[in-house]
Design an enzyme around this catalytic site. Structure first.
Site, PDB file in Angstrom:
ATOM      1  N   TRP A 351       0.627  -1.190  -0.441  1.00  0.00           N
ATOM      2  CA  TRP A 351       0.140   0.534   0.077  1.00  0.00           C
ATOM      3  C   TRP A 351       0.462   1.597   0.072  1.00  0.00           C
ATOM      4  O   TRP A 351       0.388   2.372  -0.318  1.00  0.00           O
ATOM      5  CB  TRP A 351      -0.947  -0.022   1.397  1.00  0.00           C
ATOM      6  CG  TRP A 351      -1.849   1.124   1.628  1.00  0.00           C
ATOM      7  CD1 TRP A 351      -2.816   1.720   1.313  1.00  0.00           C
ATOM      8  CD2 TRP A 351      -1.316   2.033   1.976  1.00  0.00           C
ATOM      9  NE1 TRP A 351      -3.103   2.565   0.747  1.00  0.00           N
ATOM     10  CE2 TRP A 351      -2.585   3.374   1.872  1.00  0.00           C
ATOM     11  CE3 TRP A 351      -0.745   2.910   2.601  1.00  0.00           C
ATOM     12  CZ2 TRP A 351      -2.348   4.319   2.613  1.00  0.00           C
ATOM     13  CZ3 TRP A 351      -0.815   4.248   3.393  1.00  0.00           C
ATOM     14  CH2 TRP A 351      -1.323   5.428   2.920  1.00  0.00           C
ATOM     15  N   HIS A 352       2.015   1.377   0.745  1.00  0.00           N
ATOM     16  CA  HIS A 352       3.300   2.775   0.976  1.00  0.00           C
ATOM     17  C   HIS A 352       3.959   2.826  -0.525  1.00  0.00           C
ATOM     18  O   HIS A 352       3.532   4.324  -0.745  1.00  0.00           O
ATOM     19  CB  HIS A 352       4.107   2.429   1.974  1.00  0.00           C
ATOM     20  CG  HIS A 352       3.403   2.519   2.799  1.00  0.00           C
ATOM     21  ND1 HIS A 352       2.477   1.210   4.292  1.00  0.00           N
ATOM     22  CD2 HIS A 352       3.500   3.588   4.314  1.00  0.00           C
ATOM     23  CE1 HIS A 352       2.629   2.111   4.997  1.00  0.00           C
ATOM     24  NE2 HIS A 352       2.783   2.876   5.471  1.00  0.00           N
ATOM     25  N   GLY A 353       3.782   1.507  -1.160  1.00  0.00           N
ATOM     26  CA  GLY A 353       4.907   2.247  -2.582  1.00  0.00           C
ATOM     27  C   GLY A 353       4.747   0.830  -3.350  1.00  0.00           C
ATOM     28  O   GLY A 353       4.763  -0.052  -2.744  1.00  0.00           O
TER      29      GLY A 353
END
Length: 522
Positions: A351-353
């Site tokens: 989700w973060h990257g």
């Protein structure tokens, strides 16, 4: 005309940030319109306030992301419509149609997210698996905040399907919920059940609420500009950009300094968001609870980015089976809990990257949680935990050791997190891995203790801010609550003087080039 063009046109080189004077002028104008025109409306006409705030929020997002406002509008409209069809299908006992419309909503929402955020990563994985050489010709820019508002609308449609909330009847009320500008681009992720009922309350704010709102705004600005930006510009960014130019100790300290930087940056943003929302009479959920006081990685994720952790628990961990089932089958609770926790953390990392380094970072956190659970279970079985809890001194020593170990573990996982940040998605994997490898090589092999006294003197301001930041972070929660409440109850003239003093101090730390909030890229 040039003046009005500057005010109303989108400038990619100057997006609207909480740390810009332009934002605070914007907020004053918005608040005057809100308080003077719409602040005293009755319960039957609260939708006028919501219409006003929705369009204000859309303007804010346009000034932040330009034409990507169209994606926000499409996602808002489709989730609003499909939620009604889901509710109608369930009311008519047409379960298949309810599932169909929920899937349609999820596909639309995640379709935008996957294209803009994961296209490069997906093509890279496909090429690696099948030996092909496909590439994306056009540059794909990531819309600011797309991960946050996508998860927000996903939670809304799923909660309507589950029957936890009723669909919002008025589109403008729903649009205001999705796009409320204080938390739109970097959270916290607000669940419909936490916020929608606030849309229908008439505006009312007490002296205490106003004071708390001002406190959170000042607190967030101080975290962002004094701690995060100063440490980043004057030390952390230099080391991560060229780790081979610095010794092992300098690389070692940079990793710990980044832990403070990312906390001050992200929690600073949410403090400002909570404060601005409170000044308008709205409550946003708490997003941080002194995470570096955690005794284990699992507790850390209960304290860090709490709105995302709760979202992942409700919509990923529990649907996977939680601590009850594994792949839909009943099994040992510890096994199910560990496997599902690890899978959830992998998704949280992704989700973060869109980079393998983020996946590695999420996986390391998942492994840390599993080891901590197994260690705790072992201590309980052999009776060590009972011994620790029965003696206050031993318990305190154990707490200190666990907190320091957890902080160190979380800090070194951040090496992969920071190395993947602020990179072109097309080259993120290779560049991030090289940075992480070089820094670990320096930390392990290029240690020169004779440089430490010189380092402490040359970077004394950075070191001092790091110490101050960590001391404040580790202050008792009751003490922090005490000075927050006392500030909120100050007379207006004293509070105004305090605001002027804090703004003056913060201004002394403003760097020549304002740093964007780290979580804008997510």
């Amino acid at each position: 005309m040039e003046f009005f063009r500057h005010i109303f046109a989108f400038d990619s080189n100057s997006p609207l940030l909480f740390t810009q004077l332009y934002f605070w002028v914007f907020l004053v104008i918005v608040y005057l319109g809100f308080a003077l025109v719409l602040g005293r409306i009755d319960r039957q006409r609260t939708h006028l306030r919501n219409i006003y705030l929705m369009f204000v929020s859309w303007f804010f997002y346009y000034k932040t992301s330009g034409n990507f406002l169209a994606i926000l509008a499409i996602v808002t409209l489709t989730s609003y419509i499909t939620a009604f069809w889901i509710a109608r299908a369930k009311a008519s006992c047409k379960q298949r149609w309810a599932v169909f419309w929920m899937v349609v909503s999820i596909v639309i929402d995640l379709g935008f997210l996957f294209y803009y955020k994961y296209a490069y990563f997906g093509v890279d994985v496909f090429n690696s698996l099948f030996g092909t050489h496909y590439s994306i010709v056009d540059t794909i820019l990531l819309p600011v905040g797309i991960s946050f508002y996508t998860f927000q609308v996903l939670s809304y449609t799923v909660d309507v399907y589950r029957g936890h909330v009723q669909p919002v009847r008025n589109f403008f009320d729903y649009g205001m919920y999705v796009s409320f500008f204080p938390q739109l681009v970097a959270g916290p992720i607000v669940r419909a059940s936490e916020f929608i009922q606030q849309l229908y309350r008439p505006f009312h704010i007490t002296h205490k609420q106003m004071g708390l709102g001002v406190f959170w705004v000042l607190n967030g600005l101080a975290k962002k500009i004094i701690l995060s930006d100063f440490i980043a510009v004057n030390f952390v960014d230099r080391v991560f950009d060229n780790p081979l130019l610095f010794t092992g100790f300098e690389n070692f300290f940079a990793v710990f300094a980044y832990s403070l930087q990312v906390y001050a940056d992200f929690s600073g943003y949410t403090d400002i968001a909570i404060g601005v929302a409170l000044l308008m009479g709205f409550y946003l959920p708490k997003n941080f609870d002194s995470p570096y006081k955690s005794r284990n990685p699992q507790e850390f994720w209960r304290r860090w980015h709490q709105s995302l952790s709760r979202w992942l628990k409700s919509y990923v961990y529990i649907p996977l089976g939680g601590n009850r089932t594994l792949f839909g089958k009943k099994t040992n609770k510890l096994l199910a809990s560990n496997v599902n926790s690890f899978a959830t953390m992998l998704i949280g990392g992704l989700w973060h990257g869109a980079s393998w380094n983020f996946v590695i970072w999420g996986g390391l956190n998942g492994i840390g949680m599993i080891i901590a659970k197994c260690w705790h279970s072992l201590k309980e079985k052999v009776g060590v935990e009972r011994l620790i809890q029965s003696h206050k001194v031993i318990r305190n020593i154990d707490d200190v050791i666990c907190i320091l170990l957890t902080f160190t573990f979380i800090t070194f996982t951040r090496l992969f997190f920071r190395a993947s940040s602020n990179l072109d998605p097309a080259t993120a994997n290779e560049t991030a891995w090289r940075t992480a490898k070089q820094m670990m090589g320096q930390i392990i092999g290029a240690w020169d203790s004779s440089i430490i006294p010189m380092f402490l003197w040359e970077y004394r301001k950075v070191v001092l801010l790091f110490i101050i930041g960590m001391v404040i972070h580790w202050l008792p929660a009751k003490f922090k609550q005490w000075y927050r409440l006392n500030f909120a109850m100050l007379p207006w003239w004293v509070m105004t003087l305090c605001v002027a003093l804090v703004v003056l101090i913060v201004y002394q730390f403003v760097t020549a080039d304002l740093q964007p909030f780290i979580y804008f890229q997510f």
